[in-house]
Write an enzyme that holds these catalytic residues in place. Structure first.
Site, mmCIF file in Angstrom:
data_model
loop_
_atom_site.group_PDB
_atom_site.id
_atom_site.type_symbol
_atom_site.label_atom_id
_atom_site.label_comp_id
_atom_site.label_asym_id
_atom_site.label_seq_id
_atom_site.Cartn_x
_atom_site.Cartn_y
_atom_site.Cartn_z
ATOM 1 N N ASP A 282 -1.263 14.719 -0.667
ATOM 2 C CA ASP A 282 -0.921 13.446 -0.041
ATOM 3 C C ASP A 282 -0.395 12.481 -1.103
ATOM 4 O OD1 ASP A 282 -1.699 14.256 2.477
ATOM 5 O OD2 ASP A 282 -3.769 13.549 2.224
ATOM 6 N N TYR A 421 -7.886 20.275 5.678
ATOM 7 C CA TYR A 421 -7.575 18.834 5.646
ATOM 8 C C TYR A 421 -8.816 18.137 5.100
ATOM 9 C CZ TYR A 421 -3.607 19.782 8.780
ATOM 10 O OH TYR A 421 -2.446 20.237 9.345
#
Ligand SMILES: [Zn+2]
Ligand SMILES: [Zn+2]
Length: 461
Positions: A282, A421
């Site tokens: 990210d 995730y």
């Protein structure tokens, strides 16, 4: 021997069982053929000869044969010598006839198969060398486009005369041009992954180059948060530049991709550059530890001999502490596939986790115990639902370690299968991820900082 110069009376079966001399005679009876094109019909016979040398040898033998017949007062000898002189463009045959006092008319003839293109090999090869000279390369391969008409013509001739020892006109041309280029440049021919693929049409003399990409492997660390891995094109203008992106065409001024690939693009004078990485982090996550493996692909490189040691230094100094690279080495396209297959590789993350209220030691040890060797089930996270299909993902946690920083803040070390995730693993994403840190500790938690510490990939080149 007598029947062979009277082709019409010879049956197809006889043609099929003919020897080299008889077959060559029959071919020359029908068509004008240069040494290359005659020799090519016999190319698998005899090693270490070019097709041109084969053709020359056969024509010489025919001249001897014709002379012998003439000595024996056989008129077929004269016919044979005439054919070799006229259809075989043989000066030897012509001179032999002249010496015997036989008149021969030489017309303007060109080879039935190549239209005399083989006589232009040297000039054509020089042109290829000239075109290649704008690039730095170690290996090349010459491909030939001859056109269907040319190949059909040869196929028909072979079917008609049952030629079984020939090779294609394309491989003949490509080998002959290749040999000349090797001689002129000292570079080598590579059948697999040449640096440059040259396509030549010997008839139109059109030459085109396909320069293969240059691949450089390495590992990067991202030392700061807020930089995307790949260039993020502005969604409003699609990259053309607008007010929102301050006419840059992108949402973030910098990316890992740009920081590590620009110096390489400059050093190689390529036309474009792509980054292939083993997964992506990210924007707000750092990549530390041994870093993330990547491969930069430079499209159409002019220069290939880049000093990777110096390049590494340059990338690291121009990235000014934001991105660092190491272990740069040249690699191949094959490794890109391996790298991409490694997207699911195991990873180690370090996360700072903030709880909404203080969390007990007992809850934290329960967390460590529960998560070890546990499969986490994740529905597509809320934050990516707009661009990803709804799916259930199952990823294993191999090990999890907790370190308390203060009553509501902990540091997690998570060793897990690739593709987990991690932010949702912490928050639980409103129940869409289970188990989660929030769930096991019965205290709402969220990830406030995330670092990738290790990406496990196979290290072979
Ligand atoms: Zn020819
Ligand atoms: Zn824009």
């Amino acid at each position: 021997m007598k029947g062979l110069v009277r082709c019409c009376s010879v049956t197809l079966q006889v043609i099929g069982s003919m020897g080299v001399v008889e077959k060559a005679t029959t071919l020359l009876e029908q068509y004008p053929l240069c040494d290359h094109c005659l020799g090519r019909q016999f190319s698998i016979l005899g090693h270490g000869l070019t097709n041109g040398e084969r053709g020359t040898a056969i024509k010489r033998l025919l001249v001897l044969e014709g002379s012998k017949l003439l000595l024996e007062k056989d008129e077929a000898g004269k016919t044979l010598l005439r054919q070799v002189a006229v259809n075989g463009f043989s000066e030897l045959s012509f001179a032999t006839l002249q010496a015997l006092g036989v008149e021969v008319e030489l017309g303007e003839t060109s080879c039935y198969l190549c239209g005399n293109a083989f006589t232009r090999l040297d000039g054509l090869s020089e042109k290829v060398v000239e075109r290649l000279s704008s690039y730095e390369y170690n290996s090349f391969l010459v491909g030939v486009r001859a056109g269907d008409r040319v190949e059909d013509r040869e196929d028909e001739l072979r079917a008609r005369f049952k030629v079984r020892w020939g090779e294609s006109i394309r491989s003949d041309f490509s080998r002959e041009i290749g040999k000349r280029v090797v001689k002129a440049t000292g570079k080598e021919v590579a059948f697999k992954r040449p640096d440059i693929l040259v396509t030549v049409n010997p008839f139109t003399e059109n030459i085109s180059l396909k320069v293969n990409s240059l691949f450089v492997y390495g590992r990067y660390r991202k030392l700061v948060r807020g930089i995307p891995q790949a260039k993020w094109i502005c969604s409003q203008c699609g990259g053309s530049g607008c007010e929102k992106c301050q006419n840059t065409g992108k949402l973030y001024p910098e990316s890992v991709e740009e920081l590590i690939s620009q110096p390489l693009l400059q050093a190689t004078s390529g036309t474009d550059v792509k980054i292939h990485a083993a997964g992506r982090e990210d924007i707000d996550a750092r990549v530390l530890g041994s870093g993330r493996p990547f491969i930069i692909e430079v499209v159409n490189p002019v220069t290939r001999s880049v000093n990777l040691h110096l390049l590494e230094k340059e990338i690291n100094s121009t990235s000014k502490g934001k991105v660092e690279v190491e272990q740069l080495e040249f690699t191949s396209k094959k490794r890109v596939r391996k790298l991409k297959a490694g997207e699911g590789a195991e990873k180690v993350y370090r996360a700072k986790v903030r709880f909404e209220e203080s969390v007990s030691d007992e809850a934290l040890s329960r967390l460590e115990e529960t998560m070890e060797e546990t499969v986490i089930r994740q529905k597509t996270p809320t934050r990516v639902m707009h661009r990803r299909a709804e799916k259930l993902r199952k990823r294993r946690i191999l090990k999890l370690k907790v370190k308390r920083l203060n009553p509501t803040l902990i540091e997690l070390l998570v060793h897990c299968e690739g593709g987990l995730y991690i932010k949702e693993f912490i928050s639980g994403d409103g129940g869409r991820t289970s188990l989660s840190v929030s769930e096991v500790t019965s205290t709402p938690a969220r990830c406030v900082e995330l670092d990738v510490l290790k990406v496990y990939v196979e290290e072979s080149n």
